[in-house]
Design a protein around this motif. Structure first.
Motif, PDB file in Angstrom:
ATOM      1  N   MET A   1     -17.318  -3.206  -9.740  1.00  0.00           N
ATOM      2  CA  MET A   1     -18.045  -4.483  -9.264  1.00  0.00           C
ATOM      3  C   MET A   1     -17.265  -5.635  -9.101  1.00  0.00           C
ATOM      4  O   MET A   1     -16.637  -5.883  -9.858  1.00  0.00           O
ATOM      5  N   ARG A   2     -17.874  -6.578  -8.245  1.00  0.00           N
ATOM      6  CA  ARG A   2     -17.265  -7.869  -8.025  1.00  0.00           C
ATOM      7  C   ARG A   2     -18.566  -8.681  -8.482  1.00  0.00           C
ATOM      8  O   ARG A   2     -19.610  -8.669  -7.616  1.00  0.00           O
ATOM      9  N   GLY A  27     -17.099  -9.553  -0.775  1.00  0.00           N
ATOM     10  CA  GLY A  27     -17.826  -8.380  -1.112  1.00  0.00           C
ATOM     11  C   GLY A  27     -18.468  -8.180  -2.421  1.00  0.00           C
ATOM     12  O   GLY A  27     -18.284  -7.406  -3.051  1.00  0.00           O
ATOM     13  N   VAL A  28     -18.892  -9.531  -2.993  1.00  0.00           N
ATOM     14  CA  VAL A  28     -19.663  -9.527  -4.231  1.00  0.00           C
ATOM     15  C   VAL A  28     -20.826  -8.526  -4.463  1.00  0.00           C
ATOM     16  O   VAL A  28     -21.519  -8.692  -3.462  1.00  0.00           O
ATOM     17  N   LYS A 112     -19.671  -4.099 -19.621  1.00  0.00           N
ATOM     18  CA  LYS A 112     -18.899  -5.258 -20.078  1.00  0.00           C
ATOM     19  C   LYS A 112     -19.971  -6.351 -20.750  1.00  0.00           C
ATOM     20  O   LYS A 112     -20.850  -6.319 -20.162  1.00  0.00           O
ATOM     21  N   ASP A 113     -19.741  -6.710 -21.851  1.00  0.00           N
ATOM     22  CA  ASP A 113     -20.608  -7.685 -22.620  1.00  0.00           C
ATOM     23  C   ASP A 113     -20.196  -9.099 -22.200  1.00  0.00           C
ATOM     24  O   ASP A 113     -19.025  -9.563 -22.249  1.00  0.00           O
ATOM     25  N   ALA A 187     -15.680 -18.485  -8.665  1.00  0.00           N
ATOM     26  CA  ALA A 187     -14.825 -17.478  -9.064  1.00  0.00           C
ATOM     27  C   ALA A 187     -15.469 -16.096  -8.704  1.00  0.00           C
ATOM     28  O   ALA A 187     -16.555 -15.835  -8.397  1.00  0.00           O
ATOM     29  N   VAL A 188     -14.339 -15.184  -8.689  1.00  0.00           N
ATOM     30  CA  VAL A 188     -14.745 -13.733  -8.513  1.00  0.00           C
ATOM     31  C   VAL A 188     -14.321 -13.012  -9.488  1.00  0.00           C
ATOM     32  O   VAL A 188     -13.144 -12.842  -9.799  1.00  0.00           O
ATOM     33  N   TRP A 189     -15.247 -12.132 -10.480  1.00  0.00           N
ATOM     34  CA  TRP A 189     -14.796 -11.184 -11.279  1.00  0.00           C
ATOM     35  C   TRP A 189     -14.828  -9.987 -10.977  1.00  0.00           C
ATOM     36  O   TRP A 189     -15.910  -9.364 -10.550  1.00  0.00           O
ATOM     37  N   ASN A 190     -13.635  -9.068 -11.086  1.00  0.00           N
ATOM     38  CA  ASN A 190     -13.729  -7.742 -10.882  1.00  0.00           C
ATOM     39  C   ASN A 190     -13.632  -6.884 -11.996  1.00  0.00           C
ATOM     40  O   ASN A 190     -12.770  -6.988 -12.725  1.00  0.00           O
ATOM     41  N   THR A 191     -14.865  -6.413 -12.193  1.00  0.00           N
ATOM     42  CA  THR A 191     -15.004  -5.688 -13.478  1.00  0.00           C
ATOM     43  C   THR A 191     -14.155  -4.551 -13.575  1.00  0.00           C
ATOM     44  O   THR A 191     -13.933  -4.229 -15.038  1.00  0.00           O
ATOM     45  N   GLU A 192     -13.762  -3.946 -12.786  1.00  0.00           N
ATOM     46  CA  GLU A 192     -12.803  -2.551 -12.830  1.00  0.00           C
ATOM     47  C   GLU A 192     -11.597  -2.888 -13.259  1.00  0.00           C
ATOM     48  O   GLU A 192     -10.761  -2.355 -13.951  1.00  0.00           O
TER      49      GLU A 192
END
Length: 228
Positions: A1-2, A27-28, A112-113, A187-192
């Protein structure tokens, strides 16, 4: 996920619109906001509508808290005037939306926590946490059980830092950057992949500043082009 990460929108609807356009382009899948949805600028109603329509998971910041409670004595004069003016613009329903926001969230996203706080995890509304404040001892103070990622706001400056597998990020300010760069921060966090990328995007500063100067102290509009 983004996951899109934003903070300190401060009633700057033109800036938020540009950020949402970028988040869509990137693509979030969802967006988190680390507080201070309102204050300082002159588009409070439209800003709230944009956040709600885009299903943003938000928390309450110190300006949001001031709007729905009382104006703090330690706010400077322009901030006080903006809070008081904003309070008068909101409907009862909009005020209730702010009141219902928690001042901190801890949730699971893609396994993710995640902790989201405006200030710090132990003083979520008011404490300033700069990059140099994020240390192993700070994490020990904040958490008995450490999360995977901590999202903070309040300082209007971007940073990302990793300590012992804990990622701490401040996406900067959408609506009033204070690092000398007038572009909106997010910001963008890529969980994978486990990556966090800091971004900036331009927006129509003249539109935001002109409207803000018309109804609020002039310096609040002027500072937008200075990024201070």
């Amino acid at each position: 996920m983004r996951i899109g990460l934003v903070s300190d929108v401060h009633s700057n609807s033109p800036a938020l619109e540009s950020v949402f356009e970028e988040l869509e382009r990137l693509g979030v899948d969802r967006t988190l906001c680390a507080g201070d949805l309102l204050g300082y600028n002159a588009f409070p109603n439209k800003t709230l509508n944009q956040l709600i329509e885009n299903n943003v998971t938000a928390i309450r910041g110190n300006h949001d808290e001031a709007i729905v409670t009382e104006t703090p004595s330690n706010f400077n004069i322009p901030a006080k005037r903006a809070v008081d003016w904003t309070r008068r613009q909101l409907s009862d329903e909009e005020k209730q939306y702010l009141k219902d926001l928690p001042n901190k969230r801890r949730m699971s996203i893609d396994g993710k926590d995640v902790v989201v706080a405006h200030g710090s995890p132990t003083n979520p509304v008011n404490q300033y946490v700069f990059e140099e404040d994020v240390t192993p001892s700070a994490l020990d103070h904040w958490f008995s059980s450490k999360p995977d990622i901590v999202v903070l706001g309040h300082i209007h400056r971007q940073f990302t830092k990793s300590i012992n597998d804990v990622k701490v990020v401040n996406p900067g300010s959408v609506g009033q950057p204070r690092d000398g760069d007038s572009r909106s921060g997010f910001a963008v966090w890529n969980t994978e992949e486990g990556s966090i990328d800091l971004h900036r995007t331009e927006y129509n500063i003249d539109k935001a500043a002109r409207r803000t100067r018309a109804v609020l102290p002039r310096e609040l509009g002027d500072r937008l082009s200075e990024g201070l």
